[in-house]
Design a protein around this motif. Structure first.
Motif, short mmCIF file in Angstrom:
data_model
loop_
_atom_site.label_atom_id
_atom_site.label_comp_id
_atom_site.label_asym_id
_atom_site.label_seq_id
_atom_site.Cartn_x
_atom_site.Cartn_y
_atom_site.Cartn_z
N PHE A 21 -2.47 -6.77 8.13
CA PHE A 21 -1.29 -6.44 7.33
C PHE A 21 -0.68 -5.11 7.78
O PHE A 21 0.45 -4.78 7.39
N LEU A 22 -1.42 -4.34 8.60
CA LEU A 22 -0.90 -3.09 9.14
C LEU A 22 -0.40 -3.25 10.57
O LEU A 22 0.71 -2.82 10.90
N TYR A 23 -1.21 -3.85 11.42
CA TYR A 23 -0.87 -4.01 12.84
C TYR A 23 -1.30 -5.38 13.33
O TYR A 23 -2.39 -5.85 12.98
N GLN A 24 -0.46 -5.99 14.16
CA GLN A 24 -0.82 -7.26 14.76
C GLN A 24 -2.01 -7.10 15.70
O GLN A 24 -2.89 -7.95 15.77
N GLN A 40 5.70 4.82 -1.50
CA GLN A 40 6.36 5.38 -0.32
C GLN A 40 5.55 6.53 0.29
O GLN A 40 5.33 6.55 1.50
N ILE A 41 5.09 7.44 -0.55
CA ILE A 41 4.40 8.62 0.01
C ILE A 41 2.95 8.33 0.39
O ILE A 41 2.33 9.15 1.08
N THR A 42 2.41 7.20 -0.03
CA THR A 42 1.04 6.84 0.35
C THR A 42 1.02 5.82 1.49
O THR A 42 0.08 5.06 1.65
N SER A 43 2.08 5.83 2.30
CA SER A 43 2.14 4.94 3.45
C SER A 43 0.98 5.20 4.40
O SER A 43 0.50 6.34 4.54
N HIS A 66 5.28 -1.52 1.38
CA HIS A 66 3.92 -1.95 1.68
C HIS A 66 3.25 -0.85 2.51
O HIS A 66 3.94 -0.04 3.16
N PRO A 67 1.93 -0.80 2.54
CA PRO A 67 1.25 0.26 3.30
C PRO A 67 1.65 0.32 4.77
O PRO A 67 1.70 1.39 5.37
N GLY A 68 1.96 -0.83 5.36
CA GLY A 68 2.27 -0.86 6.79
C GLY A 68 3.73 -0.95 7.13
O GLY A 68 4.09 -1.13 8.30
N THR A 69 4.62 -0.82 6.13
CA THR A 69 6.05 -1.01 6.38
C THR A 69 6.60 -0.04 7.41
O THR A 69 7.27 -0.43 8.37
N ILE A 70 6.33 1.25 7.22
CA ILE A 70 6.89 2.25 8.13
C ILE A 70 6.36 2.04 9.54
O ILE A 70 7.11 2.14 10.53
N GLY A 71 5.08 1.71 9.65
CA GLY A 71 4.51 1.44 10.97
C GLY A 71 5.13 0.23 11.63
O GLY A 71 5.41 0.24 12.84
N ALA A 122 -2.72 -4.12 -4.09
CA ALA A 122 -1.87 -4.10 -5.27
C ALA A 122 -2.14 -5.30 -6.17
O ALA A 122 -2.65 -6.33 -5.71
N PRO A 123 -1.80 -5.19 -7.46
CA PRO A 123 -1.89 -6.37 -8.34
C PRO A 123 -1.06 -7.52 -7.78
O PRO A 123 0.01 -7.30 -7.21
N ARG A 124 -1.55 -8.72 -7.96
CA ARG A 124 -0.92 -9.88 -7.35
C ARG A 124 0.40 -10.23 -8.03
O ARG A 124 0.52 -10.22 -9.25
N LEU A 125 1.38 -10.53 -7.20
CA LEU A 125 2.63 -11.08 -7.72
C LEU A 125 2.43 -12.57 -7.99
O LEU A 125 1.58 -13.21 -7.38
N SER A 126 3.23 -13.11 -8.88
CA SER A 126 3.08 -14.52 -9.24
C SER A 126 4.43 -15.12 -9.62
O SER A 126 5.33 -14.42 -10.11
#
Length: 520
Positions: free
Chosen positions: A67-70, A106-109, A187-192, A417-421
């Motif tokens: 989810f961070l890097y391929q 955002q700040i915990t990326s 998401h944690p890996g968005t900026i990356g 994160a808590p699951r979306l549904s």
């Protein structure tokens, strides 16, 4: 003939008229619009699902951080040291129930390179100033972040002014600048992920993404969701796109430092909409806009989002078509204006006709009008109704499928994160929202065209020749809350008093630690 019989006669006449060749064309056109939307959402779902499969396959192959890097090798320390510096600029306005969640995401990326955050407010009287300052104090030893006071805009919208001030304050070594709205939940890996694409292809002018609305249960929130869904297919391309969303835009920092293509001056000199202005510049200079498949962001809507606030939001969305930077841009906006209005009412009209057909058939059945000389119009009308119902079902099914794929993707991109549904989505309200939103869009668009002014968060902007030429500020002329996030724009007497602010912040901190079902 009784009054009831007179009404029946009118209904039968309308039903018969709605079986004329032109009326049949209108109804078939409505069915075609439904099917085209369904096809677009099907293709968008394919792109999102392809990314879901890629992440799953990568995890099965042993990359638990897919989810961070391929490529898990990208997490090696030597490669992380070479990552470019990113400056994240967030123009803030007001403080609401979801802001702390959004800012924290955002700040915990988990981006491994140098990263700074610039939260830009209009003044220290903005409730957001105190809230974000308190949040950053909790992370001061772990995050490079600061709050910037931009002052009042005089030549452009306040949001654009805040963005440009943020660019001026960014680090001198920044390679890419990422503009985010304060209602974007990363998401944690968005900026990356965005940075990786920029590094792979230096020809990219802007990278963007799009929100996944999480309706709160009100009709207004479902209207927002329905409004965004047709637009979402333009961002689910997995690559090149012609669309741009101002809530997430990564660009080359040097484009602003050197004012390439007029990005800084084009925004500063009368700019109202950041994304429409930059998209127009990209088109004029044939620059590349891309939207990676992972750039979809959960967007919980305010729990008290009223229908009136939806209408205000729609007004602001249609008003952007009145702003332009060139003659070509003006022509494109007017073409979009005309096409959108035509398709919106072209979508709604068959449902109004269907109501007449159904009412007519019911009256014939209930009152026993089978002896009338000509009741074939009733069977013809019901055939059209059945065809419309089938197309509507296909459309809603396709919308549900895309939403399901995006919910799955968001859950995979934010595993902590808590699951979306989808469980709380009311698809009956989605259908109603489709009709309401498409009916109101042309009305809002025409009102924007003839008014040439808009109230945005208590600031009234006046346009002339597509650019802002006059700005009025009065607290009594605007709403107390923003439209989507329900953020409080003002504290008491213009600034939040300490007691009420701390109470509000305490409630939101508790809400942050124990998020709602949709909070991630």
């Amino acid at each position: 003939m009784s009054t009831l019989d007179s009404i029946d006669a009118i209904i039968f006449s309308l039903s018969r008229a709605f079986c004329s060749p032109f009326a049949v064309f209108v109804q078939i056109q409505g069915c075609t619009i439904c099917l085209l939307l369904a096809l677009g959402w099907l293709m968008a779902a394919y792109v999102r699902n392809r990314e879901v499969k890629r992440i799953k396959n990568s995890m099965k192959a042993g990359n638990s951080l897919a989810f961070l890097y391929q490529d898990i090798n990208e997490l090696e320390h030597s490669k992380q040291l070479k990552l470019p510096r990113i400056s994240v600029v967030m123009p803030l306005k007001g403080f609401g129930e979801h802001n702390l969640h959004n800012w924290r995401s955002q700040i915990t990326s988990l981006y491994g390179g140098p990263l700074e955050f610039l939260f830009v407010v209009e003044s220290t009287e903005d409730p957001a100033y105190h809230a974000v300052s308190r949040l950053l104090s909790m992370y001061q030893d772990h995050v490079e972040a600061k709050v910037v006071v931009a002052g009042l805009s005089t030549t452009c919208s306040q949001k654009i002014h805040n963005q440009l001030i943020g660019v001026e304050k960014m680090h001198k070594d920044t390679k890419y600048v990422l503009f985010l709205d304060d209602d974007v939940r990363l998401h944690p890996g968005t900026i990356g992920a965005l940075t990786t694409e920029m590094e792979k292809n230096p020809e990219i002018f802007i990278q963007t993404g799009y929100p996944l609305d999480l309706p709160s249960g009100t009709l207004g929130s479902y209207c927002i969701y329905e409004y965004h869904m047709p637009c979402s297919m333009g961002f689910a391309t997995g690559g090149r796109t012609f669309f741009l969303w101002g809530g997430c835009m990564m660009m080359h920092a040097d484009d602003f430092r050197q004012d390439r293509y007029g990005v800084a001056s084009g925004l500063r000199d009368g700019g109202y909409s950041d994304d429409m202005t930059l998209a127009a510049l990209a088109g004029a200079h044939k620059r590349l806009i891309t939207s990676p498949p992972v750039a979809v962001f959960p967007h919980p809507l305010a729990s008290d989002l009223s229908f009136g606030r939806y209408w205000n939001y729609l007004r602001k969305q249609t008003f952007v078509l009145e702003s332009y930077i060139s003659k070509v841009n003006w022509i494109m906006n007017k073409a979009l204006f005309a096409v959108h209005c035509y398709l919106s009412w072209g979508f709604v009209a068959p449902y109004l006709m269907a109501v007449v057909h159904i009412t007519s058939a019911l009256r014939i059945y209930i009152k026993g009008y089978h002896q009338l000389e000509d009741t074939t119009f009733a069977s013809s009308g019901m055939l059209l109704v059945i065809m419309l119902a089938i197309c509507t079902f296909i459309e809603l099914l396709s919308m549900w499928n895309l939403t399901r794929r995006e919910v799955t993707l968001c859950n995979m991109l934010s595993p902590e994160a808590p699951r979306l549904s989808l469980a709380t989505y009311n698809w009956g309200l989605v259908f109603v929202a489709m009709l309401v939103d498409n009916f109101l869009y042309p009305i809002s668009a025409f009102r924007s065209h003839f008014s040439q002014s808009i109230n945005w968060s208590g600031i009234r902007y006046h346009l002339k020749n597509g650019k802002i030429f006059k700005i009025e500020r009065r607290k009594d002329m605007g709403p107390a809350k923003t439209d989507l996030g329900g953020k409080h724009l003002y504290g008491k007497k213009g600034a939040p008093q300490k007691a009420s602010f701390l109470s509000s912040l305490g409630r939101n901190l508790a809400h942050w630690r124990q998020p709602k079902k949709f909070d991630v």
